[in-house]
Scaffold this active site. Structure first.
Site, PDB file in Angstrom:
ATOM      1  N   TYR A  72     -56.849  -4.883   6.542  1.00  0.00           N
ATOM      2  CA  TYR A  72     -55.496  -4.415   6.810  1.00  0.00           C
ATOM      3  C   TYR A  72     -55.253  -4.297   8.314  1.00  0.00           C
ATOM      4  CZ  TYR A  72     -51.618  -1.222   7.532  1.00  0.00           C
ATOM      5  OH  TYR A  72     -50.453  -0.652   8.001  1.00  0.00           O
ATOM      6  N   LYS A 108     -52.853  -6.679  10.749  1.00  0.00           N
ATOM      7  CA  LYS A 108     -51.739  -6.105  11.490  1.00  0.00           C
ATOM      8  C   LYS A 108     -51.854  -6.420  12.987  1.00  0.00           C
ATOM      9  CE  LYS A 108     -48.867  -3.636   9.972  1.00  0.00           C
ATOM     10  NZ  LYS A 108     -47.517  -3.919   9.425  1.00  0.00           N
TER      11      LYS A 108
END
Length: 332
Positions: A137, A141
Site C-alpha cells: 500500500y 502510494k
C-alpha cells in the site's frame, strides 16, 4: 461553477468531498467501482480504474479531478491488486486528464509515503520518500504520488494532499473496527508503551483543505507540483484517542498493554495465515498487520505549516469536537 470528478466517491472520504463540492454549487460526478448516487444533483459513474478506456470516458468533460480512490490494504499480500488500483488507476486518471484537457488534478495521497518504520516528529515536506518498504500500500502510494507531481506542467496542474488517520461521521474502517471490538468485549489490550504520538485528521478539515487546493491550483501557481501534509495538528497517543472515543460512547477501553515484540509477532502470524490459508483478504485487517503495529509504536506526526501557507487554510474542527460530532452521528 466547476465540473468536478471525485474518484472513490462512494467511500468515506469521497462522500464528504462530493457533498462539499455539491453544497457549494459545483457540478459533481462521483466515480466508484460500485454503488449509486445519493444526491439528485450528483451524477454517479460506475468505473473500475484499472480499465483505462472506461476511466478516460468518465474523466472527459471535467475541469477538476480529485483522485481519492485507492485500495487501502497494509498487509504484505495482494500486492498485484494493490498496485493495479493505486498506481495503475492513478496512471489512467493522469493520462485521461492530459488527453481530455482537464486542467487540475488533486491527488489524495497519504502521510505513509515518508514512513520507514521509525519515529517522525513534526516531519515536513522536505522528508524524502520512504526507501524501506513497509507494505505494498505505502509503496504504491509513493509511486503514484511521484507520477502525479512529476506530471504537473502548463497543461495540467497537480498537487498531492497527505492526510493521516482520517476520522469522522461515515467512517467505515477505523472507528467501526474499534467500536465493534469494544462492544464484543475484545478491547482488552493496547500496544506498546502508549507514549508514541500520532496525528489525526477530522474529515471536515480534510475536505476544507482539498477544496482550498482545488481553488488555488493552476498551472504555474505556487501549489502546482507540491505535496502537503494535512492533519489536525494535535498529535496524541493513538490509544489516548481511542480512549476518548470509547469514553464518549460509554464503552470500556483497554486496561493492559502488550509489548511491541509480542504484538508484532502476532501480526506476523496473522498475516501469514491470511496469505497462505485465506489467499489474502481485503478490507479485513482489524489492526493486525505488521505495518499497523509499527505505526502504533513509533511517533508519526507532521507539520501543517506548508498547507496553512499555500492554502490559506487551518483546521476548524478540533479533535475533541470531531469526536463529539462522530459520536453524535453514531447515536443518530
Amino acid at each position: 461553477m466547476a465540473r468536478v470528478l471525485v474518484t472513490g466517491g462512494n467511500g468515506f472520504v469521497g462522500r464528504h468531498l462530493v457533498d462539499a463540492f455539491a453544497d457549494r454549487g459545483d457540478a459533481v460526478t462521483a466515480l466508484d467501482l460500485r454503488g449509486s448516487s445519493w444526491r439528485d444533483e450528483v451524477r454517479f459513474a460506475s468505473v473500475d480504474l484499472r480499465d483505462a478506456e472506461a476511466t478516460a470516458a468518465a474523466v472527459a468533460g471535467h475541469d477538476l479531478v480529485v483522485h481519492n480512490a485507492s485500495l487501502v490494504h497494509t498487509k504484505q499480500n495482494r500486492a498485484e491488486d494493490v498496485w493495479a488500483v493505486n498506481l495503475g488507476g492513478t496512471e489512467h486518471i493522469l493520462a485521461a486528464c492530459q488527453t481530455h484537457g482537464v486542467r487540475k488534478l488533486v491527488y489524495v495521497s497519504s502521510a505513509s509515503v515518508v514512513y520507514e518504520g521509525r519515529d517522525i516528529r513534526a516531519g515536513d515536506e522536505t522528508l524524502p520518500y520512504a526507501r524501506e518498504s513497509q507494505a505494498p500500500y505505502a509503496d504504491s502510494k509513493i509511486a503514484a504520488e511521484k507520477r502525479v507531481l512529476a506530471a504537473s506542467d502548463a497543461e495540467v496542474a497537480t498537487c498531492a494532499i497527505r492526510p493521516h488517520v482520517v476520522f469522522g461521521p461515515g467512517d467505515t474502517r477505523l472507528l467501526p473496527a474499534i467500536l465493534d471490538r469494544a462492544r464484543a468485549g475484545k478491547m482488552h489490550y493496547s500496544v506498546g508503551p502508549g507514549t508514541h504520538l500520532s496525528d489525526f485528521t477530522y474529515i471536515d478539515n480534510l475536505s476544507d483543505a482539498i477544496l482550498a487546493a482545488s481553488d488555488r491550483l493552476e498551472p504555474g501557481a505556487p501549489l502546482a507540483g507540491e505535496a502537503l501534509f494535512v492533519t489536525n495538528g494535535e498529535p496524541m497517543a493513538f490509544f489516548d484517542f481511542v480512549g476518548r472515543v470509547l469514553d464518549r460512547v460509554g464503552l470500556p477501553g483497554p486496561k493492559r498493554r502488550v509489548p511491541f515484540a509480542v504484538a508484532y509477532g502476532a501480526a506476523t502470524v496473522a498475516e501469514t495465515w491470511d496469505t497462505w490459508v485465506k489467499g489474502g483478504t481485503l478490507h479485513a485487517e482489524d489492526g493486525m498487520s505488521r505495518f499497523a503495529i509499527r505505526y502504533l509504536c513509533t511517533h508519526h506526526y507532521f507539520s501543517i505549516a506548508k498547507a496553512k501557507r499555500l492554502l490559506d487554510w487551518a483546521p476548524k474542527v478540533s479533535i475533541a469536537e470531531g469526536i463529539e460530532r462522530t459520536a453524535t452521528a453514531l447515536e443518530a
